[in-house]
Design a protein around this motif. Structure first.
Motif, PDB file in Angstrom:
ATOM      1  N   LYS A  78       0.845  -1.208   0.331  1.00 13.29           N
ATOM      2  CA  LYS A  78       0.124  -0.182   0.217  1.00 13.29           C
ATOM      3  C   LYS A  78       0.429   1.034  -0.179  1.00 13.29           C
ATOM      4  CE  LYS A  78      -0.623  -0.670   4.892  1.00 13.29           C
ATOM      5  NZ  LYS A  78      -2.360  -1.271   6.165  1.00 13.29           N
ATOM      6  N   PHE A  79       1.482   0.461   0.643  1.00 10.62           N
ATOM      7  CA  PHE A  79       3.250   2.176   0.646  1.00 10.62           C
ATOM      8  C   PHE A  79       4.175   2.261  -0.370  1.00 10.62           C
ATOM      9  CE2 PHE A  79       1.877   1.806   5.027  1.00 10.62           C
ATOM     10  CZ  PHE A  79       0.940   2.837   5.501  1.00 10.62           C
ATOM     11  N   ARG A 102     -13.158  -2.540   5.732  1.00 11.35           N
ATOM     12  CA  ARG A 102     -13.926  -2.534   7.092  1.00 11.35           C
ATOM     13  C   ARG A 102     -15.604  -2.089   7.447  1.00 11.35           C
ATOM     14  NH1 ARG A 102     -13.061   2.115   9.394  1.00 11.35           N
ATOM     15  NH2 ARG A 102     -12.230   3.753   7.739  1.00 11.35           N
ATOM     16  N   PRO A 103     -16.095  -2.907   9.110  1.00 13.75           N
ATOM     17  CA  PRO A 103     -17.385  -2.538   8.659  1.00 13.75           C
ATOM     18  C   PRO A 103     -18.128  -1.272   8.231  1.00 13.75           C
ATOM     19  CG  PRO A 103     -16.483  -3.318  10.667  1.00 13.75           C
ATOM     20  CD  PRO A 103     -15.237  -2.469  10.018  1.00 13.75           C
ATOM     21  N   THR A 106     -16.334   0.625   4.401  1.00 14.42           N
ATOM     22  CA  THR A 106     -14.909   1.582   3.854  1.00 14.42           C
ATOM     23  C   THR A 106     -13.696   0.678   3.904  1.00 14.42           C
ATOM     24  OG1 THR A 106     -16.125   2.903   5.640  1.00 14.42           O
ATOM     25  CG2 THR A 106     -13.796   3.457   5.105  1.00 14.42           C
ATOM     26  N   GLU A 107     -13.209   0.932   2.781  1.00 15.87           N
ATOM     27  CA  GLU A 107     -12.344   0.781   1.813  1.00 15.87           C
ATOM     28  C   GLU A 107     -11.019   0.431   3.055  1.00 15.87           C
ATOM     29  OE1 GLU A 107     -10.102   0.032  -1.513  1.00 15.87           O
ATOM     30  OE2 GLU A 107     -10.985   2.242  -1.440  1.00 15.87           O
ATOM     31  N   SER A 108     -10.155  -0.869   3.587  1.00 22.26           N
ATOM     32  CA  SER A 108      -8.957  -0.656   5.046  1.00 22.26           C
ATOM     33  C   SER A 108      -7.408  -0.205   4.508  1.00 22.26           C
ATOM     34  CB  SER A 108      -8.968  -2.189   4.844  1.00 22.26           C
ATOM     35  OG  SER A 108     -10.382  -2.776   6.034  1.00 22.26           O
ATOM     36  N   PHE A 109      -7.981  -0.371   3.257  1.00 17.52           N
ATOM     37  CA  PHE A 109      -6.524  -0.057   2.821  1.00 17.52           C
ATOM     38  C   PHE A 109      -6.377   0.319   1.250  1.00 17.52           C
ATOM     39  CE2 PHE A 109      -6.096  -4.445   2.154  1.00 17.52           C
ATOM     40  CZ  PHE A 109      -5.828  -4.822   1.252  1.00 17.52           C
ATOM     41  N   ASP A 110      -6.001   0.841   0.475  1.00 11.46           N
ATOM     42  CA  ASP A 110      -6.155   1.535  -0.675  1.00 11.46           C
ATOM     43  C   ASP A 110      -5.753  -0.301  -1.596  1.00 11.46           C
ATOM     44  OD1 ASP A 110      -6.558   2.198  -3.185  1.00 11.46           O
ATOM     45  OD2 ASP A 110      -4.766   3.778  -3.332  1.00 11.46           O
ATOM     46  N   LEU A 185      -4.369   1.248  17.828  1.00  7.64           N
ATOM     47  CA  LEU A 185      -5.739   1.408  18.123  1.00  7.64           C
ATOM     48  C   LEU A 185      -6.864   0.618  17.790  1.00  7.64           C
ATOM     49  CD1 LEU A 185      -6.075   5.505  17.909  1.00  7.64           C
ATOM     50  CD2 LEU A 185      -5.812   4.199  19.838  1.00  7.64           C
ATOM     51  N   GLU A 186      -6.567   0.374  17.009  1.00  7.53           N
ATOM     52  CA  GLU A 186      -7.711  -0.619  15.591  1.00  7.53           C
ATOM     53  C   GLU A 186      -8.277  -1.986  16.506  1.00  7.53           C
ATOM     54  OE1 GLU A 186      -4.873  -0.736  14.858  1.00  7.53           O
ATOM     55  OE2 GLU A 186      -3.701  -2.380  13.895  1.00  7.53           O
ATOM     56  N   GLY A 212      -0.219   1.576  24.180  1.00  6.50           N
ATOM     57  CA  GLY A 212      -1.378   3.127  23.839  1.00  6.50           C
ATOM     58  C   GLY A 212      -1.870   3.548  25.590  1.00  6.50           C
ATOM     59  N   HIS A 249     -12.342  -2.827  17.786  1.00  5.78           N
ATOM     60  CA  HIS A 249     -12.938  -1.657  17.431  1.00  5.78           C
ATOM     61  C   HIS A 249     -14.087  -2.316  17.012  1.00  5.78           C
ATOM     62  CE1 HIS A 249     -14.009   2.833  16.368  1.00  5.78           C
ATOM     63  NE2 HIS A 249     -13.625   2.794  17.951  1.00  5.78           N
ATOM     64  N   LEU A 251     -15.039  -0.014  14.459  1.00  6.61           N
ATOM     65  CA  LEU A 251     -14.648  -0.492  12.891  1.00  6.61           C
ATOM     66  C   LEU A 251     -13.884  -1.093  12.372  1.00  6.61           C
ATOM     67  CD1 LEU A 251     -15.457   3.927  12.872  1.00  6.61           C
ATOM     68  CD2 LEU A 251     -16.958   1.342  12.625  1.00  6.61           C
ATOM     69  N   TRP A 252     -13.183  -2.018  12.961  1.00  6.24           N
ATOM     70  CA  TRP A 252     -12.356  -2.888  12.367  1.00  6.24           C
ATOM     71  C   TRP A 252     -12.578  -3.925  13.220  1.00  6.24           C
ATOM     72  CZ3 TRP A 252      -8.244  -6.296  14.267  1.00  6.24           C
ATOM     73  CH2 TRP A 252      -6.962  -6.130  13.725  1.00  6.24           C
TER      74      TRP A 252
END
Lengths: 344, 696
Positions: A78-79, A102-103, A106-110, A185-186, A212, A249, A251-252
């Motif tokens: 991705k990078f 993701r829930p 939404t795309e998790s990565f490109d 955080l995910e 964290g 999370h 959303l993940w």
């Protein structure tokens, strides 16, 4: 093909896969260097597996030729802006260790970018995306529907091999709770959920990978035993708890949930959200944040049920054993190769 | 509620955050910044920039968090945001995202903090303002003020180190058709003022926010590029929307190439002057119309440049608490407060003044019948020397929101005063008594004169004590502002008799010592010595007169001929006295003089005070008082005896009775305030910026 510097689940899965497949197929391991893991070392487990199989890691050859090329976890690109390796094969399989969506879809990565880098260097007869779990599959299929990308999802799951040693559950479970993950955080639910999962009345709370929280120690309860990721060996950590309470999370989501399999194998009861629980069927307790306390109390009151549940869960792990993987994946590959040839 | 934060970690990021919040505020959108997200070691200007937005409240459900420079989000900031985001579920992030992955990655990270998908606004293709590393959205608001007869020209970063350029600026500043202000960096400003003084107003970037500076600009010529300077970009946005002609004086005219609202101009200050005369001033209105109507200016509108950040609301109350506010500094004594109260008492306008004053002064001000908002005094317990002023700034802003004029009396213009005038668009009036000590550095105070519409100088009674520190039509000199207490002979006798009866002491001589009050320097030894000196005299009543709240020493009590009096009516005791022993501060000095009371002066000599020695000497040389150094206690005793036993008090009183003194300036000062406060006819523009012609 893999970037062998993945620190966690991807490298562990590929290492187990090498051990399972090396005796049966003509296997070559190709390492690529992606921008994602610049200056990182090769994963030790993977390095051992390659050596144990009597193989060598080939770094970034200009061309890779094979009947079947299996590219693990394309999200590692991705990078990057280019891929220096060209591929020539009959069947190309990308194992989608990272959820595409993701829930909320939404795309998790490109994803399109990563796949386009591979597409631009790939000549093959058939292209497949291999999901690692039912949840992961839904994301892949939805993404394919949304984008119309020239890939197809394999009809079988390229699941993670789980061949961890099985340890019997304790007959006298205590309210010892814990969780283990990378510190991102995910991997953690919101703080108020964490507080409900790990309340002061728990006899013990160990959070491995709580880096964290450690950076802002004043904001976390004093009864949490916080440890940095890697600070304690995972098997030793699992010995300290009886309930593995693992929520990410909302959303993940984990694509497979290797940490869950590790906890079950170590004889622990796993509580997680219904979506994550799906990969393991009845082997884990699907619940929500409000029910964790009550569920634990119920099993503490009935130790026999605790033992029975964990033993059944461990039995369920058989479907992720190496032999199951060999039969599923090799047969699956034969099937899709046959379909590809039939089309010709 | 809208909470703003930045993902950048440099000081400049926080400066941009302050600019963003101030621009939002100008657009009627009230922003808040969490105190816990701000480092504690910021510079003074930045602390003032941020102070009014700070809150220690966590966002609640329905609150909205806006992030600047989101492309520079670090793990540490992410963790901090998790704590600081509270229950907010809406996040809007501004930044530049060079790849789709960068945006996806940021979106995911922020979603884990806020529990919902954030709205990302990519500034990469935001035309001139964007480019890699752009920090925040550029938007502006039209200013409120009208253009004065002499338009105000802002020169942005001319090369002041170049003698030819500097000469060009001086020549422009002498123009009768323009008023020139410079905006530059701190170092260039210091260099300029070292050579050229404070005649030409100079702002450095950190001391004024774009929205406030825009109110004082009618033509802007920039000699520096805008790219990467969010503060300057926002200034241009405000000016562009206001229809202010914008001149590109940079080599190559790159700004004008990007933005059609800029006019290409000569790139040096020397040739700029004839260009302004020939091309801009005659066509200013038309150029302004084109500027305001340009496509770029339209893009600067918040409703275009910003997503929905909330419903704009007026930021000033319709019914202000203090349309006319008086703010005396605390100083050493109570002189500033008393002077303000005397002048405020003469205000004939319908608007009743409201005061903001330090605790040591509030009782005095109230005794004159005015409402007072308390301010915080400086304290050694504060971590920073200006910490009290931060609170005072927030209070003053609230007190004067929607108001019209602020009258300040003091030597040093606090940040709170300077900023309140600028930010609340007040007409600033500075009552500034003179007689500064020769070695005193008042460059900071004089630099801040630029925000005042009027300076009122209460003169000293003696001509040789008056020095002019600044010039222009905005400076008004008035006679001494003094409190006069007139007692008839009968009233005086009655008062003295009542004092004798009250204290059970007959006396021939009433001695009043007024050496301590407010937060005065320590004169307890001198007071104690006076107690001792008067003790053997059965013909004396010695009153130690203190202001309520002043510190008193146990040693002053228990004397037979001395009594300690805490009163806010010292003037009447002074009028009844035969001799006064006092410091030589402006107020008491003139009160003694105008009430014709013989006095022995013990001047105070702090480095930051007025030249009391000079003042006391001027009276002494005229035979109107005696001067004793504070450490000369034996001489003080001799002088006391000379006044009381050898007829000096009577002789001095006789000389005082004959002296001609200037007309007191209390009413004239009030009139000078009314002219500014009540002006509705274009003497001043709406910002209170003055129209002074430069000194020739």
């Amino acid at each position: 093909m893999v970037d062998p510097r993945f620190p966690g689940g991807t490298s562990a899965a590929v290492a187990a896969e090498i051990r399972a497949l090396a005796p049966l197929v003509d296997l070559e391991i190709v390492g690529i260097e992606t921008a994602m893991f610049r200056d990182r070392r090769v994963n030790a487990d993977l390095e051992d597996a390659i050596a144990d199989a009597g193989l060598e890691l080939r770094w970034s050859p200009s061309v890779v030729r094979a009947d079947t090329i299996v590219f693990h976890n394309p999200s590692c690109l991705k990078f990057d802006v280019a891929l220096p390796v060209r591929f020539s094969c009959s069947t190309a399989v990308l194992v989608t260790h990272e959820n595409f969506l993701r829930p909320g879809d939404t795309e998790s990565f490109d994803v399109a970018h990563c796949l386009s880098l591979i597409e631009s260097r790939l000549v093959c007869t058939s292209r497949w995306l291999a999901p690692v779990s039912p949840l992961n599959r839904r994301g892949v299929e939805t993404w394919l529907e949304q984008t119309g990308a020239p890939w197809e999802a394999t009809p079988f799951d390229w699941f993670n091999i789980c061949d961890m040693p099985i340890r019997p559950p304790t007959e006298r479970p205590r309210d010892l709770r814990g969780r283990h993950s990378r510190p991102g955080l995910e991997k953690f639910p919101p703080m108020e959920v964490m507080l409900r999962h790990f309340p002061p009345h728990a006899e013990g709370v160990v959070i491995l990978g709580g880096d964290g929280f450690l950076s802002e120690p004043d904001s976390v309860p004093v009864h949490w035993d916080l440890r940095r990721f890697g600070e304690t060996d995972v098997s030793r950590f699992l010995e300290e708890i009886d309930f593995f309470v693992y929520f990410t999370h909302p959303l993940w989501r984990e694509s497979f949930g290797r940490v869950i399999a590790e906890a079950i194998a170590a004889g622990k009861m796993v509580l997680t959200d219904p979506a994550t629980a799906e990969s393991f069927g009845p082997a884990v307790v699907p619940t929500d944040a409000n029910e964790v306390d009550g569920t634990i109390a119920r099993f503490l009151a009935e130790p026999a049920q605790y033992v029975a549940f964990v033993e059944e869960a461990q039995d369920g792990l058989r479907r992720f054993r190496p032999e199951a993987f060999r039969s599923t994946v090799l047969a699956g590959l034969e099937g899709i190769e046959g379909r590809a040839n039939a089309l010709l | 509620m809208l909470f703003c934060d930045t993902c950048g970690t440099e000081t400049r990021d926080l400066e941009d955050l302050a600019v963003f919040a101030s621009q939002l505020s100008a657009a009627g959108i009230r922003a808040r910044i969490q105190f816990a997200s701000i480092p504690t070691d910021l510079g003074r200007n930045l602390q003032f920039d941020l102070a009014r937005y700070l809150t220690d409240r966590l966002p609640g459900p329905g609150d909205h968090v806006v992030l600047l420079a989101s492309h520079r989000l670090t793990d540490a900031k992410l963790v901090a945001l998790r704590r600081l985001s509270g229950d907010a579920t809406r996040c809007t992030a501004f930044g530049t995202y060079p790849t789709r992955q960068a945006a996806i990655g940021l979106r995911a990270k922020l979603s884990y903090v806020f529990g919902s998908e954030p709205e990302l606004h990519d500034l990469t293709n935001d035309g001139w303002s964007g480019g890699a590393g752009s920090r925040g959205p550029v938007f502006g608001m039209p200013r409120r003020g009208k253009v004065p007869a002499r338009p105000r020209l802002l020169l942005v970063e001319p090369d002041l180190a170049d003698p030819r350029e500097a000469a060009g600026v001086v020549a422009l500043a002498l123009s009768q058709r323009l008023q020139v202000t410079i905006l530059t960096n701190g170092r260039a400003k210091r260099g300029w003022q070292t050579t050229n003084g404070t005649e030409v107003p100079v702002f450095h970037y950190g001391e004024v926010l774009p929205v406030d500076l825009a109110e004082r600009v009618d033509i802007c010529a920039t000699f520096t590029p805008l790219l990467g300077n969010y503060r300057l970009q926002c200034l241009v946005a405000n000016l562009g929307r206001s229809g202010v002609p914008l001149l590109d004086a940079t080599p190559g005219h790159a700004i004008a190439s990007d933005l059609e609202l800029f006019v290409r101009a000569p790139v040096d200050t020397v040739t700029l002057a004839p260009f302004l005369e020939a091309e801009i001033l005659p066509n200013r209105a038309e150029i302004g119309r084109r500027t305001a109507g340009s496509r770029t200016a339209a893009c600067f509108a918040p409703e275009v440049a910003l997503p929905d950040l909330g419903t704009p609301a007026p930021d000033a109350p319709a019914d202000p608490i203090a349309p006319l506010a008086f703010v005396p500094t605390n100083g050493i004594g109570l002189g500033h407060a008393q002077r303000c109260a005397l002048v405020a008492g003469e205000i004939a306008s319908d608007t009743k003044p409201v005061f903001a004053a330090f605790p040591s002064c509030t009782r005095l001000v109230k005794s004159y019948g005015f409402d007072v908002m308390p301010m915080i005094s400086r304290s050694d317990a504060h971590r920073q020397s200006f910490e009290n002023d931060l609170v005072n700034y927030v209070r003053l802003r609230a007190l004067t929101a929607g108001g019209r004029s602020l009258v300040f009396d003091g030597g040093y213009v606090f940040d709170s005063i300077y900023r309140t005038i600028l930010e609340n668009r007040l007409r600033g009036i500075w009552i500034r008594r003179g007689l500064w000590q020769p070695a005193q550095d008042n460059s900071v105070a004089l630099d801040r004169e630029k925000v005042f519409a009027r300076v009122i100088v209460p003169l000293e009674a003696f001509a040789e004590l008056n020095t002019r520190y600044s010039h222009g039509d905005h400076v008004r000199e008035v006679g001494p502002v003094v409190r006069r207490t007139t007692l008839s002979a009968r009233e005086r006798d009655t008062l003295r008799a009542s004092l004798a009866a009250r204290y059970g002491l007959d006396f021939d001589h009433l001695v009043v010592s007024l050496l301590g009050g407010g937060i005065a320097a320590d004169r307890s030894a001198q007071i104690q010595a006076l107690c001792g000196m008067t003790e053997p005299r059965s013909d004396v009543l010695h009153l130690v007169v203190l202001w309520p709240g002043a510190r008193q020493e146990p040693g002053w009590f228990g004397w037979r001929r001395t009594r300690v009096v805490r009163t806010d009516r010292a003037g009447i005791l002074l009028a009844a006295a035969d001799l006064c022993v006092a410091a030589a501060g402006y107020n008491l000095f003139h009160e003694v003089l105008y009430n014709r009371t013989p006095a022995i002066f013990l001047p105070q000599t702090g480095a930051f005070m007025d030249d009391q020695n000079a003042r006391a000497r001027a009276a002494s040389e005229r035979g109107l008082a005696s001067v004793v150094e504070p450490n000369e206690l034996m001489r003080l005793e001799r002088e006391l005896n000379r006044f009381l036993s050898r007829g000096e008090a009577e002789a001095t009183a006789a000389r005082l009775a004959r002296i001609d003194l200037p007309e007191p300036g209390n009413r004239a000062a009030a009139r000078a305030i009314e002219e500014v406060h009540d002006d509705d006819h274009g003497l001043l523009d709406d910002t209170g910026a003055r129209h002074a012609a430069p000194r020739r």
